[in-house]
Design an enzyme around this catalytic site. Structure first.
Site, PDB file in Angstrom:
ATOM      1  N   LEU A   1      -4.240 -25.773  -1.003  1.00  0.00           N
ATOM      2  CA  LEU A   1      -4.755 -27.035  -0.501  1.00  0.00           C
ATOM      3  C   LEU A   1      -6.137 -27.318  -1.067  1.00  0.00           C
ATOM      4  O   LEU A   1      -6.593 -28.454  -1.092  1.00  0.00           O
ATOM      5  CB  LEU A   1      -4.796 -26.996   1.029  1.00  0.00           C
ATOM      6  CG  LEU A   1      -5.030 -28.293   1.790  1.00  0.00           C
ATOM      7  CD1 LEU A   1      -4.017 -29.360   1.376  1.00  0.00           C
ATOM      8  CD2 LEU A   1      -4.945 -28.045   3.291  1.00  0.00           C
ATOM      9  N   GLY A   2      -6.800 -26.261  -1.553  1.00  0.00           N
ATOM     10  CA  GLY A   2      -8.118 -26.437  -2.165  1.00  0.00           C
ATOM     11  C   GLY A   2      -9.231 -26.603  -1.151  1.00  0.00           C
ATOM     12  O   GLY A   2     -10.132 -27.420  -1.350  1.00  0.00           O
TER      13      GLY A   2
ATOM     14  N   HIS B   1       0.813  -1.220   0.000  1.00  0.00           N
ATOM     15  CA  HIS B   1       0.000   0.000   0.000  1.00  0.00           C
ATOM     16  C   HIS B   1       0.848   1.272   0.000  1.00  0.00           C
ATOM     17  O   HIS B   1       0.338   2.359  -0.234  1.00  0.00           O
ATOM     18  CB  HIS B   1      -0.997   0.002   1.173  1.00  0.00           C
ATOM     19  CG  HIS B   1      -0.393   0.283   2.520  1.00  0.00           C
ATOM     20  ND1 HIS B   1      -0.126  -0.706   3.435  1.00  0.00           N
ATOM     21  CD2 HIS B   1      -0.027   1.441   3.123  1.00  0.00           C
ATOM     22  CE1 HIS B   1       0.371  -0.173   4.537  1.00  0.00           C
ATOM     23  NE2 HIS B   1       0.445   1.139   4.367  1.00  0.00           N
TER      24      HIS B   1
ATOM     25  N   GLY C   1       3.058   6.530   8.778  1.00  0.00           N
ATOM     26  CA  GLY C   1       4.444   6.744   8.386  1.00  0.00           C
ATOM     27  C   GLY C   1       5.343   5.600   8.820  1.00  0.00           C
ATOM     28  O   GLY C   1       6.443   5.427   8.304  1.00  0.00           O
ATOM     29  N   ASN C   2       4.867   4.797   9.808  1.00  0.00           N
ATOM     30  CA  ASN C   2       5.610   3.600  10.211  1.00  0.00           C
ATOM     31  C   ASN C   2       5.454   2.469   9.206  1.00  0.00           C
ATOM     32  O   ASN C   2       6.210   1.494   9.242  1.00  0.00           O
ATOM     33  CB  ASN C   2       5.132   3.095  11.577  1.00  0.00           C
ATOM     34  CG  ASN C   2       5.865   3.731  12.738  1.00  0.00           C
ATOM     35  OD1 ASN C   2       5.280   4.467  13.516  1.00  0.00           O
ATOM     36  ND2 ASN C   2       7.161   3.470  12.846  1.00  0.00           N
ATOM     37  N   SER C   3       4.458   2.554   8.330  1.00  0.00           N
ATOM     38  CA  SER C   3       4.191   1.482   7.366  1.00  0.00           C
ATOM     39  C   SER C   3       5.451   1.143   6.577  1.00  0.00           C
ATOM     40  O   SER C   3       6.095   2.019   6.001  1.00  0.00           O
ATOM     41  CB  SER C   3       3.092   1.903   6.392  1.00  0.00           C
ATOM     42  OG  SER C   3       1.854   1.947   7.038  1.00  0.00           O
TER      43      SER C   3
ATOM     44  N   ASP D   1       0.369  -7.675   1.565  1.00  0.00           N
ATOM     45  CA  ASP D   1       0.662  -6.238   1.634  1.00  0.00           C
ATOM     46  C   ASP D   1       2.160  -5.978   1.712  1.00  0.00           C
ATOM     47  O   ASP D   1       2.627  -5.126   2.464  1.00  0.00           O
ATOM     48  CB  ASP D   1      -0.048  -5.570   2.815  1.00  0.00           C
ATOM     49  CG  ASP D   1      -0.066  -4.040   2.681  1.00  0.00           C
ATOM     50  OD1 ASP D   1      -0.027  -3.553   1.536  1.00  0.00           O
ATOM     51  OD2 ASP D   1      -0.104  -3.343   3.713  1.00  0.00           O
TER      52      ASP D   1
END
Length: 481
Positions: free
Chosen positions: A277-278, A119, A220-222, A149
């Site tokens: 694994l379905g 993101h 801002g830590n992302s 992400d």
């Protein structure tokens, strides 16, 4: 005798002092690895190791002109259309504002590979990376993964400061950690807390097994680093859950066990490999509680594990006899208590890998070996296709073409080379309007449609459009061939 006693006493003191000194030295030597119970934690070493490898990322998305379809209001343009004869959908050219944002990233190799959040880079036209020593670089996106992400970006640098990467599986609840990043425009900020939970799922990403921490994390830590007391990377900070949107809650970091797989796959294959694994399912405890709310009695033989609610007919789970109502308890000998733990193990597998799966069938334990498959139902490594496979150049239709053909959008094929477009029989001049039911308004739309289809269960493009004569047509392109 007293004289000997005197010497003996002195010798004993020396021995005791030696033992004490040795013990002290051992404690200090081990302090890098283990904190002595009851003693204050010194995190300065960890901060010194981590801060140089954490970067500031500036994101820029330039202003763009977009065509927006709008429903006409009968009161709009009243004097030019007093009876509303021309009501209905209209198009309007809208200039989107320039967007900027800032976040963090972690240098993982001296030659400039940096891990951050998806993101943080999605849709960016420009990415600028600033190091702790204020050196500045332009960055390019190497690859991204929405389900976790995570994103891998690259700057052209040499001998850049890096951080040691630890196995996040070794983290323990209650262990001290640091969050390093650039929150609220405050560069090179370090906050401390403890690991408050592991393998946490909060429903934000497709694949989750978060490290939960009470270290202060803000905007801002992302993309920044979560490090242990030894200054080793254990996670990539991803999000904050708070009733206020600021630091009154818990932060969540993506563990390095997931990060390492994303980085390795992007570097080797260009995209993250999914081994399936379905099945569909969830935590056993959640299922039991749901049944209790409906006044249903349920006895699965356990209160832990993954309840299987659906099994795909051609999936790896069906191949070994998994059925709806079964409970998965172990994978590769490792106990599984909830869905997020199963997801974390599965995410680190690739199509064709074999796993040992233990599950309860009618409350009886069964262990079998499954061969994992990709989304397309086989064991091949899946590579993300690019628009180059089409072998054609396209451009958005002009206003004149819109008026002549009474269309609102489309991409005109202006050149046909060898490739999927030519093989399908599409010729120069054809206007592509829809691909897999998605409107094609820009070249980026077509690029995304090709990427998405190539990784889907059915790697097919269904193209609908119109010729310059007004004749409509559709074509099917198989990307798996």
């Amino acid at each position: 005798m007293k004289k000997y006693q005197k010497y003996l006493f002195g010798t004993m003191c020396l021995v005791a002092l030696g033992i004490s000194a040795g013990t002290f030295m051992k404690v200090n030597a081990a302090s890098d690895a283990v904190t002595v119970a009851g003693q204050p934690v010194d995190l300065t070493y960890a901060a010194e190791k981590a801060v140089p490898a954490v970067v500031h990322i500036k994101y820029v998305q330039n202003s763009k002109t977009q065509t927006v379809r709008m429903q006409s209001n009968p009161f709009d343009d009243f004097f030019s259309d007093p009876f509303g004869f021309f009501g209905g959908p209209r198009e309007r050219q809208v200039q989107t504002p320039k967007k900027t944002a800032t976040g963090s990233g972690v240098i993982i190799s001296p030659d400039g590979y940096i891990v951050t959040n998806n993101h943080m880079v999605e849709g960016a036209d420009e990415l600028t990376v600033t190091l702790n020593d204020n050196r500045e670089f332009s960055a390019r996106i190497v690859g991204t993964d929405k389900t976790t992400d995570l994103a891998l970006i690259k700057v052209d640098g040499k001998n850049l400061p890096t951080i040691a990467i630890a196995n996040s599986d070794d983290l323990k609840v209650g262990e001290w950690v640091l969050a390093v990043g650039n929150p609220l425009g405050l560069n090179n900020t370090v906050t401390a807390g403890i690991v408050s939970a592991k393998a946490r799922s909060i429903g934000a990403n497709g694949v989750e097994s978060f490290i939960q921490t009470d270290a202060a994390i803000n905007q801002g830590n992302s993309g920044g680093a979560l490090v242990n007391a030894r200054g080793e990377l254990v996670g990539i900070n991803d999000m904050l859950v708070s009733p206020t949107g600021s630091n009154i809650g818990y932060g969540f970091a993506i563990p390095t066990t997931l990060m390492n797989k994303v980085v390795a796959d992007i570097k080797q294959y260009g995209t993250v490999q999914r081994a399936l694994l379905g099945i569909k399912g969830g935590d056993v405890l959640n299922y039991i509680n749901e049944q209790k709310e409906k006044d249903n009695e349920v006895d699965l033989g356990t209160n832990e594990g993954v309840y299987v609610s659906e099994v795909e007919a051609d999936g790896a789970g069906a191949d070994i006899g998994l059925e709806k109502g079964d409970v998965i308890t172990h994978i590769d000998g490792k106990k599984v208590t909830k869905m997020s733990e199963l997801q974390e193990v599965m995410f680190n597998k690739r199509p064709g890998d074999k796993i040992s799966l233990t599950f309860l069938h009618n409350k009886k334990s069964v262990t079998k070996t499954a061969t994992l498959k990709n989304a397309q139902g086989n064991t091949k490594v899946v590579k993300q296709a690019d628009m180059d496979v089409l072998g054609a150049d396209v451009r958005p239709v002009t206003n004149q073409q819109k008026e002549q053909l009474n269309i609102n959008f489309g991409l005109e094929v202006i050149k046909v080379n060898n490739g999927k477009i030519k093989d399908a029989g599409i010729t120069k001049g054809f206007i592509i309007q829809k691909v897999n039911d998605e409107n094609m308004q820009s070249v980026e739309d077509l690029q995304q449609a090709v990427k998405d289809a190539s990784m889907s269960k059915e790697p097919v493009l269904i193209i609908r459009g119109v010729y310059p004569t007004g004749k409509k047509a559709y074509f099917v392109i198989d990307l798996s061939e």
